[in-house]
Write a protein that holds these residues in place. Structure first.
Motif, PDB file in Angstrom:
ATOM      1  N   SER A 133      12.802  23.682  91.569  1.00 52.12           N
ATOM      2  CA  SER A 133      12.006  22.858  90.644  1.00 52.12           C
ATOM      3  C   SER A 133      10.715  23.572  90.286  1.00 52.12           C
ATOM      4  CB  SER A 133      11.662  21.513  91.282  1.00 52.12           C
ATOM      5  OG  SER A 133      12.816  20.801  91.602  1.00 52.12           O
ATOM      6  N   LEU A 134      10.111  24.228  91.259  1.00 56.58           N
ATOM      7  CA  LEU A 134       8.856  24.942  91.034  1.00 56.58           C
ATOM      8  C   LEU A 134       9.062  26.094  90.051  1.00 56.58           C
ATOM      9  CD1 LEU A 134       5.902  25.620  91.651  1.00 56.58           C
ATOM     10  CD2 LEU A 134       6.650  26.765  93.746  1.00 56.58           C
ATOM     11  N   GLU A 152      11.448  26.425  87.822  1.00 61.04           N
ATOM     12  CA  GLU A 152      11.714  25.863  86.487  1.00 61.04           C
ATOM     13  C   GLU A 152      10.413  25.431  85.811  1.00 61.04           C
ATOM     14  OE1 GLU A 152      14.571  22.638  86.477  1.00 61.04           O
ATOM     15  OE2 GLU A 152      15.909  23.849  87.723  1.00 61.04           O
ATOM     16  N   LEU A 153       9.562  24.796  86.606  1.00 63.06           N
ATOM     17  CA  LEU A 153       8.292  24.313  86.058  1.00 63.06           C
ATOM     18  C   LEU A 153       7.424  25.484  85.589  1.00 63.06           C
ATOM     19  CD1 LEU A 153       6.502  21.827  85.553  1.00 63.06           C
ATOM     20  CD2 LEU A 153       5.680  22.037  87.893  1.00 63.06           C
ATOM     21  N   LEU A 206       2.134  17.560  95.900  1.00 61.29           N
ATOM     22  CA  LEU A 206       3.169  18.583  95.784  1.00 61.29           C
ATOM     23  C   LEU A 206       3.008  19.060  94.349  1.00 61.29           C
ATOM     24  CD1 LEU A 206       5.428  20.001  97.249  1.00 61.29           C
ATOM     25  CD2 LEU A 206       6.977  18.203  96.559  1.00 61.29           C
ATOM     26  N   GLU A 207       2.071  19.982  94.188  1.00 56.95           N
ATOM     27  CA  GLU A 207       1.530  20.219  92.850  1.00 56.95           C
ATOM     28  C   GLU A 207       1.415  21.705  92.531  1.00 56.95           C
ATOM     29  OE1 GLU A 207      -2.166  17.927  92.205  1.00 56.95           O
ATOM     30  OE2 GLU A 207      -2.930  19.728  91.244  1.00 56.95           O
ATOM     31  N   LEU A 208       1.808  22.049  91.314  1.00 56.18           N
ATOM     32  CA  LEU A 208       1.573  23.405  90.811  1.00 56.18           C
ATOM     33  C   LEU A 208       0.159  23.420  90.236  1.00 56.18           C
ATOM     34  CD1 LEU A 208       2.298  26.254  89.792  1.00 56.18           C
ATOM     35  CD2 LEU A 208       3.455  25.183  87.859  1.00 56.18           C
ATOM     36  N   VAL A 209      -0.700  24.239  90.832  1.00 53.53           N
ATOM     37  CA  VAL A 209      -2.104  24.248  90.432  1.00 53.53           C
ATOM     38  C   VAL A 209      -2.349  25.242  89.306  1.00 53.53           C
ATOM     39  CG1 VAL A 209      -4.492  24.625  91.220  1.00 53.53           C
ATOM     40  CG2 VAL A 209      -2.812  23.578  92.751  1.00 53.53           C
ATOM     41  N   ILE A 243       5.162  19.217  91.056  1.00 49.32           N
ATOM     42  CA  ILE A 243       6.318  20.114  91.097  1.00 49.32           C
ATOM     43  C   ILE A 243       7.594  19.342  90.777  1.00 49.32           C
ATOM     44  CG2 ILE A 243       7.742  21.542  92.635  1.00 49.32           C
ATOM     45  CD1 ILE A 243       5.133  22.451  93.983  1.00 49.32           C
ATOM     46  N   VAL A 294       0.055  26.653  94.662  1.00 53.71           N
ATOM     47  CA  VAL A 294       0.551  25.278  94.774  1.00 53.71           C
ATOM     48  C   VAL A 294      -0.167  24.555  95.905  1.00 53.71           C
ATOM     49  CG1 VAL A 294       2.862  25.932  93.928  1.00 53.71           C
ATOM     50  CG2 VAL A 294       2.453  25.780  96.367  1.00 53.71           C
ATOM     51  N   SER A 317      15.594  23.235  96.969  1.00 53.65           N
ATOM     52  CA  SER A 317      15.543  22.373  95.776  1.00 53.65           C
ATOM     53  C   SER A 317      14.123  22.347  95.212  1.00 53.65           C
ATOM     54  CB  SER A 317      15.926  20.936  96.113  1.00 53.65           C
ATOM     55  OG  SER A 317      17.211  20.864  96.639  1.00 53.65           O
ATOM     56  N   ILE A 318      13.154  22.214  96.097  1.00 52.89           N
ATOM     57  CA  ILE A 318      11.757  22.153  95.664  1.00 52.89           C
ATOM     58  C   ILE A 318      11.369  23.489  95.008  1.00 52.89           C
ATOM     59  CG2 ILE A 318       9.362  21.861  96.441  1.00 52.89           C
ATOM     60  CD1 ILE A 318      10.765  19.312  96.986  1.00 52.89           C
ATOM     61  N   LEU A 333      -3.684  30.554  84.290  1.00 60.63           N
ATOM     62  CA  LEU A 333      -3.252  29.376  83.540  1.00 60.63           C
ATOM     63  C   LEU A 333      -3.339  28.161  84.470  1.00 60.63           C
ATOM     64  CD1 LEU A 333      -1.873  28.337  80.911  1.00 60.63           C
ATOM     65  CD2 LEU A 333       0.317  28.904  81.978  1.00 60.63           C
ATOM     66  N   ASP A 336       8.860  26.772  82.393  1.00 61.78           N
ATOM     67  CA  ASP A 336       8.552  25.850  81.289  1.00 61.78           C
ATOM     68  C   ASP A 336       7.120  26.047  80.806  1.00 61.78           C
ATOM     69  OD1 ASP A 336      11.058  24.854  81.454  1.00 61.78           O
ATOM     70  OD2 ASP A 336      10.508  22.929  82.366  1.00 61.78           O
ATOM     71  N   GLU A 337       6.208  26.139  81.762  1.00 62.60           N
ATOM     72  CA  GLU A 337       4.789  26.304  81.403  1.00 62.60           C
ATOM     73  C   GLU A 337       4.582  27.591  80.630  1.00 62.60           C
ATOM     74  OE1 GLU A 337       2.191  24.324  81.684  1.00 62.60           O
ATOM     75  OE2 GLU A 337       3.330  22.720  82.652  1.00 62.60           O
ATOM     76  N   ILE A 358      -1.166  29.382  87.467  1.00 65.13           N
ATOM     77  CA  ILE A 358      -0.295  30.549  87.375  1.00 65.13           C
ATOM     78  C   ILE A 358      -1.143  31.720  86.894  1.00 65.13           C
ATOM     79  CG2 ILE A 358       1.798  31.500  86.310  1.00 65.13           C
ATOM     80  CD1 ILE A 358       2.519  28.568  85.515  1.00 65.13           C
ATOM     81  N   ARG A 373      -1.864  22.167  87.091  1.00 65.81           N
ATOM     82  CA  ARG A 373      -2.060  20.863  87.749  1.00 65.81           C
ATOM     83  C   ARG A 373      -0.977  19.847  87.383  1.00 65.81           C
ATOM     84  NH1 ARG A 373      -6.039  21.121  90.805  1.00 65.81           N
ATOM     85  NH2 ARG A 373      -7.754  22.559  90.403  1.00 65.81           N
ATOM     86  N   THR A 374       0.243  20.192  87.739  1.00 67.14           N
ATOM     87  CA  THR A 374       1.382  19.318  87.442  1.00 67.14           C
ATOM     88  C   THR A 374       2.204  19.127  88.708  1.00 67.14           C
ATOM     89  OG1 THR A 374       1.471  20.212  85.210  1.00 67.14           O
ATOM     90  CG2 THR A 374       3.441  19.105  85.986  1.00 67.14           C
ATOM     91  N   PRO A 416      11.413  33.062  97.186  1.00 66.40           N
ATOM     92  CA  PRO A 416      12.017  34.280  96.634  1.00 66.40           C
ATOM     93  C   PRO A 416      13.474  34.087  96.241  1.00 66.40           C
ATOM     94  CG  PRO A 416      10.855  34.759  98.676  1.00 66.40           C
ATOM     95  CD  PRO A 416      10.908  33.267  98.545  1.00 66.40           C
TER      96      PRO A 416
END
Lengths: 118, 237
Positions: free
Chosen positions: A9-10, A12-13, A109-112, B25, A34, A5-6, B19, A16-17, A114, B22-23, A52
């Protein structure tokens, strides 16, 4: 285990970005960084194996996942200092042994970032 | 299943660009949880969620809470379960409106599941809403459900070191409830060890000891709940 699930979400995020920056059918992506805190409820190894699977049906191509583990850091009210802990099982100051209920890091729990290949 | 990363063709001009994002997840979940929390506050309903391992007695405890609270307060409950609706039936015996959230293969509740389950309920007509999570001490810890208070239940039949094994769920919860205290002695429950484990992972955590069967500690819990509800910030005009 909720790491799939996580991972979804990652993914999708990330999509979106990237869509908001450059619309396209698919995206060539390099390394995605992350942060996963020790108190985030997510096990890095499980997220690495789930990622994956989540990517398979996405618009991301070539993406790799890099996880930065964030240790628990607490604020010690007697030392008036932030203290990193080696384990989340004992929230006490490693210097003076005072109880340290205030967690200042380790829940991330953060997307840092890309890496976008263009 | 694991695809080899495709390398960009040599001819591809521009070099990689980083890019910065910092959001969170779980941003989507957090946004939904925040908007629900606003709705709950505006409606004046106090929302309590319950997490525990399977068999810790969430449903029995909650049934007793609903029964007692139903006399003076307007209460309702949502209950998450992987497959069955048995828990909802048991809770409905209390006379309170209850809705089941069948999660299928998902081992935890997410904010949008709660939002969908609330559906057409008029929150203005409620004082307390309870959300019973799927029995699981790991996965629910990552998801904000918009609740005001999160209870983690630990039964006397479980190991006293459970908090040490699952520090994250204890760390994200507000209050620990020790259930099945009526059989503590029979099962050889080491109360001091359990309290020490909780204190170790969450210093200062409030612990309440109850038995839904004998009623031990139930009135103290309800009093605490109503004090918390009275103290919370509201946006009621």
């Amino acid at each position: 285990v909720h790491e799939l699930s996580i991972a979804q979400s990652l993914v999708e995020l990330i999509e979106d970005e990237l869509s908001s920056n450059s619309p396209g059918d698919s995206f060539d992506v390099g390394k995605v960084v992350v942060k996963v805190g020790v108190l985030s409820g997510v096990v890095p190894e499980a997220l690495t194996s789930a990622f994956p699977v989540a990517v398979q049906h996405s618009r991301l191509r070539g993406v790799t996942l890099a996880i930065e583990e964030v240790p628990v850091v607490v604020f010690c009210p007697s030392c008036h200092a932030d203290r990193p802990l080696s384990s989340p099982q004992r929230l006490r100051c490693p210097v003076c042994d005072a109880p340290t209920p205030t967690v200042v890091a380790g829940r991330e729990l953060e997307l840092v970032s890309i890496e976008v290949l263009e | 299943m694991m695809e080899a990363p495709t390398t960009p063709p040599e001819t591809s001009a521009g070099k990689p660009r980083i890019l910065e994002v910092r959001t969170q997840i779980l941003k989507k979940n957090d946004v939904t949880a925040r908007s629900m929390r606003d709705r709950f506050r505006a409606a004046g309903v106090f929302v309590t969620s319950l997490v525990s391992s399977p068999g810790a007695g969430k449903t029995t405890f909650l049934r007793e809470v609903l029964l007692r609270l139903n006399r003076t307060q307007r209460v309702a409950a949502l209950v998450g379960d992987l497959a069955t609706e048995n828990d909802a039936k048991r809770l409905a015996e209390s006379g309170a409106p209850v809705r089941q959230i069948v999660t299928g293969t998902v081992c935890h509740l997410e904010a949008d599941m709660v939002e969908r389950a609330i559906g057409d309920w008029n929150l203005d007509e409620l004082d307390h809403l309870f959300v019973e999570n799927v029995g699981n001490l790991v996965c629910p810890s990552s998801y904000d459900l918009g609740e005001d208070l999160r209870l983690v239940l630990l039964s006397t039949t479980e190991g006293e070191d459970k908090p040490l094994k699952y520090p994250t769920i204890f760390n994200t919860a507000d209050v620990a409830i020790i259930t099945k205290c009526d059989i503590a002695e029979v099962v050889g429950f080491d109360r001091d060890a359990a309290l020490a484990s909780i204190e170790s992972v969450r210093p200062g955590m409030r612990v309440m000891e109850v038995s839904a069967r004998t009623g031990q500690g139930m009135e103290q819990f309800l009093q605490y709940l109503q004090d918390r509800a009275a103290d919370r910030p509201t946006r009621r005009p």
